[in-house]
Design an enzyme around this catalytic site. Sequence first.
Site, PDB file in Angstrom:
ATOM      1  N   ASP A   1       0.824  -1.214   0.000  1.00  0.00           N
ATOM      2  CA  ASP A   1       0.000   0.000   0.000  1.00  0.00           C
ATOM      3  C   ASP A   1       0.858   1.263   0.000  1.00  0.00           C
ATOM      4  O   ASP A   1       0.532   2.255  -0.653  1.00  0.00           O
ATOM      5  CB  ASP A   1      -0.909   0.027   1.237  1.00  0.00           C
TER       6      ASP A   1
ATOM      7  N   SER B   1     -35.796  -4.573 -17.923  1.00  0.00           N
ATOM      8  CA  SER B   1     -35.902  -5.369 -16.698  1.00  0.00           C
ATOM      9  C   SER B   1     -35.997  -6.837 -17.112  1.00  0.00           C
ATOM     10  O   SER B   1     -36.001  -7.145 -18.301  1.00  0.00           O
ATOM     11  CB  SER B   1     -37.097  -4.929 -15.874  1.00  0.00           C
TER      12      SER B   1
ATOM     13  N   GLU C   1     -26.225 -16.872 -14.018  1.00  0.00           N
ATOM     14  CA  GLU C   1     -25.491 -15.885 -13.204  1.00  0.00           C
ATOM     15  C   GLU C   1     -26.240 -15.639 -11.905  1.00  0.00           C
ATOM     16  O   GLU C   1     -27.451 -15.808 -11.852  1.00  0.00           O
ATOM     17  CB  GLU C   1     -25.425 -14.529 -13.936  1.00  0.00           C
TER      18      GLU C   1
ATOM     19  N   LYS D   1     -28.215 -13.360  -9.308  1.00  0.00           N
ATOM     20  CA  LYS D   1     -28.968 -12.108  -9.433  1.00  0.00           C
ATOM     21  C   LYS D   1     -28.574 -11.260  -8.226  1.00  0.00           C
ATOM     22  O   LYS D   1     -28.986 -11.509  -7.097  1.00  0.00           O
ATOM     23  CB  LYS D   1     -30.468 -12.354  -9.453  1.00  0.00           C
TER      24      LYS D   1
ATOM     25  N   ASP E   1     -28.178  -8.331  -5.547  1.00  0.00           N
ATOM     26  CA  ASP E   1     -29.190  -7.505  -4.906  1.00  0.00           C
ATOM     27  C   ASP E   1     -28.609  -6.118  -4.648  1.00  0.00           C
ATOM     28  O   ASP E   1     -28.249  -5.767  -3.540  1.00  0.00           O
ATOM     29  CB  ASP E   1     -29.637  -8.174  -3.601  1.00  0.00           C
TER      30      ASP E   1
ATOM     31  N   TYR F   1     -20.212  -5.688 -10.203  1.00  0.00           N
ATOM     32  CA  TYR F   1     -20.038  -6.800 -11.141  1.00  0.00           C
ATOM     33  C   TYR F   1     -20.699  -6.418 -12.454  1.00  0.00           C
ATOM     34  O   TYR F   1     -21.841  -5.934 -12.456  1.00  0.00           O
ATOM     35  CB  TYR F   1     -20.691  -8.083 -10.626  1.00  0.00           C
TER      36      TYR F   1
ATOM     37  N   LYS G   1     -29.701 -16.663 -19.018  1.00  0.00           N
ATOM     38  CA  LYS G   1     -29.717 -15.939 -20.286  1.00  0.00           C
ATOM     39  C   LYS G   1     -29.361 -16.910 -21.401  1.00  0.00           C
ATOM     40  O   LYS G   1     -28.434 -17.712 -21.239  1.00  0.00           O
ATOM     41  CB  LYS G   1     -28.685 -14.801 -20.274  1.00  0.00           C
TER      42      LYS G   1
ATOM     43  N   LYS H   1     -36.057 -16.785  -8.735  1.00  0.00           N
ATOM     44  CA  LYS H   1     -35.846 -16.330  -7.354  1.00  0.00           C
ATOM     45  C   LYS H   1     -35.543 -17.461  -6.376  1.00  0.00           C
ATOM     46  O   LYS H   1     -35.768 -18.633  -6.656  1.00  0.00           O
ATOM     47  CB  LYS H   1     -37.112 -15.624  -6.880  1.00  0.00           C
TER      48      LYS H   1
ATOM     49  N   CYS I   1     -41.154  -7.221  36.958  1.00  0.00           N
ATOM     50  CA  CYS I   1     -41.264  -8.426  36.146  1.00  0.00           C
ATOM     51  C   CYS I   1     -42.716  -8.586  35.695  1.00  0.00           C
ATOM     52  O   CYS I   1     -43.628  -8.538  36.522  1.00  0.00           O
ATOM     53  CB  CYS I   1     -40.831  -9.630  36.971  1.00  0.00           C
TER      54      CYS I   1
ATOM     55  N   CYS J   1     -44.232 -11.937  37.657  1.00  0.00           N
ATOM     56  CA  CYS J   1     -44.445 -12.047  39.099  1.00  0.00           C
ATOM     57  C   CYS J   1     -44.506 -10.695  39.801  1.00  0.00           C
ATOM     58  O   CYS J   1     -44.799 -10.628  40.989  1.00  0.00           O
ATOM     59  CB  CYS J   1     -43.374 -12.926  39.734  1.00  0.00           C
TER      60      CYS J   1
ATOM     61  N   CYS K   1     -35.354 -10.193  36.481  1.00  0.00           N
ATOM     62  CA  CYS K   1     -36.385 -10.245  37.505  1.00  0.00           C
ATOM     63  C   CYS K   1     -35.703 -10.704  38.784  1.00  0.00           C
ATOM     64  O   CYS K   1     -34.926 -11.656  38.783  1.00  0.00           O
ATOM     65  CB  CYS K   1     -37.446 -11.264  37.084  1.00  0.00           C
TER      66      CYS K   1
ATOM     67  N   CYS L   1     -40.794 -16.473  41.111  1.00  0.00           N
ATOM     68  CA  CYS L   1     -41.364 -16.079  39.818  1.00  0.00           C
ATOM     69  C   CYS L   1     -41.734 -17.330  39.025  1.00  0.00           C
ATOM     70  O   CYS L   1     -40.875 -18.170  38.755  1.00  0.00           O
ATOM     71  CB  CYS L   1     -40.346 -15.244  39.048  1.00  0.00           C
TER      72      CYS L   1
HETATM   73  S1  IVH Z   1     -29.326  -8.552 -16.903  1.00  0.00           S
HETATM   74  C1  IVH Z   1     -31.897  -7.796 -20.207  1.00  0.00           C
HETATM   75  N1  IVH Z   1     -28.051  -9.824 -15.020  1.00  0.00           N
HETATM   76  O1  IVH Z   1     -32.052  -7.256 -12.171  1.00  0.00           O
HETATM   77  C2  IVH Z   1     -31.521  -8.051 -18.842  1.00  0.00           C
HETATM   78  N2  IVH Z   1     -29.613  -8.156 -14.373  1.00  0.00           N
HETATM   79  O2  IVH Z   1     -34.936  -6.786 -13.466  1.00  0.00           O
HETATM   80  C3  IVH Z   1     -30.924  -6.870 -18.184  1.00  0.00           C
HETATM   81  N3  IVH Z   1     -29.766  -7.840 -11.936  1.00  0.00           N
HETATM   82  O3  IVH Z   1     -32.297  -3.915 -12.653  1.00  0.00           O
HETATM   83  C4  IVH Z   1     -30.374  -7.157 -16.857  1.00  0.00           C
HETATM   84  N4  IVH Z   1     -28.264  -9.335 -11.385  1.00  0.00           N
HETATM   85  O4  IVH Z   1     -30.130  -4.608 -11.625  1.00  0.00           O
HETATM   86  C5  IVH Z   1     -28.964  -8.878 -15.297  1.00  0.00           C
HETATM   87  N5  IVH Z   1     -26.812 -11.043 -13.455  1.00  0.00           N
HETATM   88  C6  IVH Z   1     -27.719 -10.088 -13.746  1.00  0.00           C
HETATM   89  C7  IVH Z   1     -28.364  -9.341 -12.733  1.00  0.00           C
HETATM   90  C8  IVH Z   1     -29.317  -8.384 -13.087  1.00  0.00           C
HETATM   91  C9  IVH Z   1     -29.113  -8.423 -10.936  1.00  0.00           C
HETATM   92  C10 IVH Z   1     -30.810  -6.796 -11.756  1.00  0.00           C
HETATM   93  C11 IVH Z   1     -30.560  -5.558 -12.538  1.00  0.00           C
HETATM   94  C12 IVH Z   1     -31.891  -5.137 -13.131  1.00  0.00           C
HETATM   95  C13 IVH Z   1     -32.820  -6.191 -12.653  1.00  0.00           C
HETATM   96  C14 IVH Z   1     -33.639  -6.647 -13.813  1.00  0.00           C
END
Ligand code: IVH
Length: 731
Positions: free
Chosen positions: A46, A95, A132, A134, A136, A268, A339, A363, A464, A467, A482, A488
């Site tokens: 560092d 989405s 992949e 998902k 959060d 990521y 995908k 999910k 308490c 009691c 207590c 009690c």
């Molecule tokens: S792909 C066409 N890959 O999920 C697909 N989304 O509802 C475009 N998310 O707002 C998104 N992990 O923030 C993709 N491995 C992943 C993901 C991911 C989380 C979230 C993303 C987006 C929501 C989609």
Amino acid sequence: MADVSSRATVDATAQDPDWRQMQQLREQLHRYAHQYYVLDEPTVPDAEYDRLFQALQALETLHPEWLSPDSPTQRVGGRPLDQFEPVRHALPMLSIRTETDTQSSGAESFDARVRKELGLAPGDPAVEYVAEPKFDGLAINLRYENGVLVQAATRGDGETGEDVTQNIRTVGQIPLRIPVMQAKQDGASPAKRSDLTQNLASPPPVLEVRGEVFMRRDDFDALNARQRQRIVQGDKGEKTFVNPRNAAAGAVRQLDPRIAAERPLSFYAYGLGEVTPADQGGPEFLTHYALLQCLKAWGFPVTDRVEVVHGAAELVQYHMRLGASRDQLAFDIDGVVYKVNRLILQQQMGFVTREPRWAVAHKYPAQEQLTTVLGIDVQVGRTGKLTPVAKLAPVFVGGVTVTNATLHNEDEARRKDVRIGDTVIVRRAGDVIPEVVGVVLPPAVTPTEAPPERGPVFSMPANCPVCGSAAVREEGEADYRCTGGLFCSAQRKQAILHFAQRRAVEVDGLGDKLVDQLVDAGLVHTLADLYRIDDVALAALDRMAEKSAHNLRAALEQSKQTTLPRFIFGLGIRHVGEATAKALARHFGGLDALMSASEEALLQVADVGPIVARSICTFFAQPHNREVVEQLRASGVTWEEGAATSPAALPMAGKTFVLTGTFPTLSRDQAKDLLESAGAKVAGSVSKKTDYVVAGTEAGSKLTKAQDLGIAVIDEQAMLALLKVIPDGGS
Ligand code: IVH
């Protein structure tokens, strides 16, 4: 900014030794940052990084005209904003359709839809997918022009997001500049390499990288610990965060980039936005997987949990595999994303409204849910400890229906400021007991309007709740207790349950419902009363049929034959757990010696410190407790007594064992008993201090760790040989 408008300036600048040194320092610092943040493999100390960083800062101060937004010095620095500027996305941020069915059928129905869409017959080969996690967190679009990060935007409504470039620059994992390609391409097999190399030479003129900004769990815990510290120190403006997602969202949407820089974020990459088309010098990818590998080679973090899989069965396997390691991941996920791998097929399938047909989110059962606090009860434990417990509107979370969650103690309840009527987030991860992570307050009202009414702040009752005896909190203690002792009824009930449990004298079938009835009906006041209940009274209890009365009687009879350690443990002396009870039994040999031991004598016992010694003396100093012991003995509770032994004389004294897996003949408890009665210590996890790991079938990570550390691994038989015993019940 660098003035590169005329040829002459460019040439003159390029000749300048300061300029050349500045460029070299920037390049070096970018490389080190990538190794540190993305690859997690720092190559320089560092201090060396800091030295180069300061050298660059000095040069930039000397030549402000050469400052550039992609310089490593520019990660933190901007002024606080009044508001974020809207950004219209060049390509909408889509989405994903969510498969709410958390079972394997969730993956199967997606695969079936894809096959139908592609016109595949049942006999046709399996479709290739990328699976992949998902993440959060929050979706972010990173725009690079000529390899330099020029803009970072949130998703917003998918069409228009917000410009959060200043804050995103502070994320060490996000490249400010994409380096011109290194020769080494980590992870790519020769076959895939040819797909990659054509794209790697240099980044295209326009490249938008999409991915998730999130906070790692360890960073979240550290941040909250720091926030708590600040609150304790009286900083009114600070608060703790309910979960990593909220903390990350707060950091990204923080108007002051210096505050954002203090909130450790990670990133990521999982896809692309606008990119220069292939016929204008842009990259060409055949598959989503190749695209991710290219992003990785360009310096973007890509999770190594990405996998290419085939068909529904492998999607299901991936879902289960990742689900099993969900609690061990460094970050929160709420599912997985599948995908279709081949980009040409993605194109062919297209979208429905804002959702691609080629992707789906599958999910996991939610680990967090919102619910309402119906009340806050105060429960009384065996040793009189008062615990506030939030009574919740029933909510299904982490696979079970939760109706209450502990608030631990008054300080915790106050810190979380949970009040009756509040909406709270309840979390249940893995097998951990459910907890209230925080209150969700109604959205901010205008400054002039009064905040909505809430219930009163929680405070512990002065008495308490069971009691009515005074409740006191001793100096330096977090808990109220207590003071009623066995007067009690709540403490009495707990004391009886403790005595009757499997690890103590074991009265089979004596559970909390029955104990409630026995105590409430006035049949049992002390432990000794258990052996004096008459049949008539017993049979008169609710639902207590003659047969169950008989069974209880038999179980009580059987419990009279016990062992000294079980009996000592069963008395429920504060701070005396199973291990201490065993040590006491071994040390003193008999109960009378223990009952008359002084604090000094008790301190001679291995693992007994001043608090435990004091607690034991206090217990036996009370005539009431001595009387209960005598009555129990008079009722026929017996055990074998032995000679007092010095623990040092035992064969396994000083040795530490760790048990893992299932053994062929012994239960885990039996193995532990045997080892402990030979003087060994049985620890819960493997460390350098472990002498032996005893492994059975399905041994887990403890075995791997033992092997890594070079610790002796033995099986049950070898353990018994070491102890020179025949396995016939140590307890
Ligand atoms: S792909 C066409 N890959 O999920 C697909 N989304 O509802 C475009 N998310 O707002 C998104 N992990 O923030 C993709 N491995 C992943 C993901 C991911 C989380 C979230 C993303 C987006 C929501 C989609």
